[in-house]
Design a protein around this motif. Sequence first.
Motif: not given
Length: 778
Positions: A769-778, A657-663, A746-753
């Motif tokens: 570990e990533s050197n890219k900016p990251v946005l987290l969505l719950n 759900t969180s990854s779909i919301r991120a998309l 990078i956009v991703l959910g706070t947690k996966g399945l």
Amino acid sequence: MSFILSDETGYLIFIGGGLIMTAIVLLLIFVDTKWLGTRKTFEWFSTAGRSIKSGLLASSVISAWIWAATLLESSTVAYKYGIGGPFWYAAGASIQIILFAVVALELKKRAPSSHTFTEFLYLRLGKFGHKVFLIFALLANSIVMAMLVLGGAVALNALTGIDIAIACFIIPLSIMMYTYFGGLKATFFADYLNTSFIFIVILILVVGIYFFNPHIGGITGLFEGLQLASTLNPVEGNSGGSFLTLASIGALIFGIINIIGNFGTVFVDQAFWQRAIAARPKSLIKGFFIGGLAWFAIPFALATSLGLAGIAMHLDLSPLEVSHGLVAPITISTLLGEVGGILILTMLFTAVTCAGSAELVAFSSLFTFDVYRTYFKPSASGRQLMRVSKYSVLMFGFGIGVLSLSLYHIGLSLQYIYLSMGILIGSAVGPISLSLIWKKTNKISASFSALCGLLLGVIVWLFSAFSLYGNISVASTSHDIPLLLGNLTSFVSGFVLVILGSLIRPDNFNFNITKQRIIVVEERIRSLIKEDNDESFLKKRTIFGYKYGIFFTLILVVIWPLPLFFSGYIFSYEFFLFWILLSIVWTISAACFLIVKPIIESKREISIVLSNLLFIIRSKFQIRNYDHKFSMSKNNPSENPVNTSFKRILVAVDGSTSSIRALDYASHAFQADSIIYVVHIIEWPDDYEQDTEYDTELMKRVEKEGRLMLSSILIKNSKRCERVVKIGDPANKIIKTANDLNVDFIVLGTKGLGNSDDFGHVTRKILSESNKPVLLLN
């Protein structure tokens, strides 16, 4: 009959302690694999990734060498012979660890990719030699494990009343619980905790006995009590009958037996070879040397204090209690009551579980590599080897419970097994060592010298018992002289026969064969081995090891004790005080090094773990803020918290759900001319391309299913989206794909399945570990 502790306390310590150890190990595995990036492979399970440093290695060596006998039998010889008993126990079991380091480094030079020492012997000595020494190795495992279980079971019974038959199965069960899940790497972590705990408890007990316990009266009271005991019950064979002397015939005979027997249980025990294999070559000599010298402190301090305290308090122990190693539990319980009983039982638990875990992993490696893969399925994959390895842990654990109970019922005590073990395995020490360091060692002589040495040792043992005492029984064969002659014959004949045979018909073995034909499957481990296998460095370390190994051996068993023996010196109060203070200082120094050094060596890993913990704590306060900003941005784009001028955005999608919301957020939030890469990772080992276990068709089918899953997701403004499917470790692949595509964000959910309550392990790894900016969505 009343017992010091209740049986509920005994069950709580051993079963509850086993569950706690299992929980700790599972937590450490989680941290190691999820936060530190270690992969759970068979190399990880059996060799700990071959990356152990000197501090952790020293702790693990000590932990594997702290048997039930270390805590029990060492106090027994102090009670029997006085101050000379624990000294010879300490010196007679430290030099093997120091000298073993040199021979183990030879294995690193000759066969750097080996998993067991018998794997090397298979190529060096052939099938027959391999089978002979595999039997000796399995015998060593069984003897050591039986002593651990039997000593622990008898002490558990004496303190709590738990039936010995039950105790013989409770103890292996507590060991199996965390060994099954953790393998060697987790055993190293647990070893550090247990070794630290044991040294802290030893210091508490020793300082308490010498300085605070009213039953003893301090060091002065202990000295006076020993003088009185020497007058009332003089020790036969000791100078002046005194307990305060190293001039003891009985202690010296025990020392010789101890030295010979422990050569067998170090050089023939895969548990110590396993630690050498797991260590970096530059750490091996240092780790084993420090481990041996630090281990010296345990019998030197603990056994001296408990054994001598038992004498000074005039404890009246039966011969059966003494032979079963109950001097330490009874003494400490007399001094400290229930608290003392809990302390000694907890120490026994930690000692038995750690050394037992080392033996379980050792047996597992021998059975997996040298039996299953060598003779049944040479083409076995890593996963098959892992499965067999875990099953063998269970098989050996339950089998040892049966063996220990059988030994008890036929009347064999901990002391009897400890003193006779050199007869059974000592003959293999010479052939194994010379096969590693001498290219002229004849393979037929090596095999037959070990067998003949065993036969000669047993014959001399039984014959001398019959000649001196008129019969062959457990009682007659347990006397000092038959045991001494049997141990000497077995050990010396093994060396003499292999040397004679090799001089008569020398081989000219090329050690490059073992370097080339023993291989490691994992590319990362192969690279590490290649990096460490510097010939000039290894040669320097070997010379250093021989020089200082001989030096420390001479100090501990010649220069220090023999002048005190031959002079017949009986300790004055001043010298006794110096001896006690030396043991305390030695123990404090060992404890400081063993506790602090691994922390210093692991500061990078500790920093990563702490940063992840701080991240989780912060996330608890930030998660609601993310949700609020997200809902506000959908209703009012001007309040979007993210820079919408980014042109290349990667969104990781796994169907949660969180990854779909991120998309959904990314498709609304970013400008119309930006490109959104919708990435789906199919979790799989990163090295699948090099692993013959996975065929190409299977990989294509898996990737096709991933594309079908991704195409089923409806994406707003899909014309500016590109779908990407990758196979491998999710976090690694997302980071690599982001770099390959040169994305801005990078956009991703706070947690996966998964079932994580806060942030998933993939999310945490990408953030760290990533050197890219990251946005987290719950």
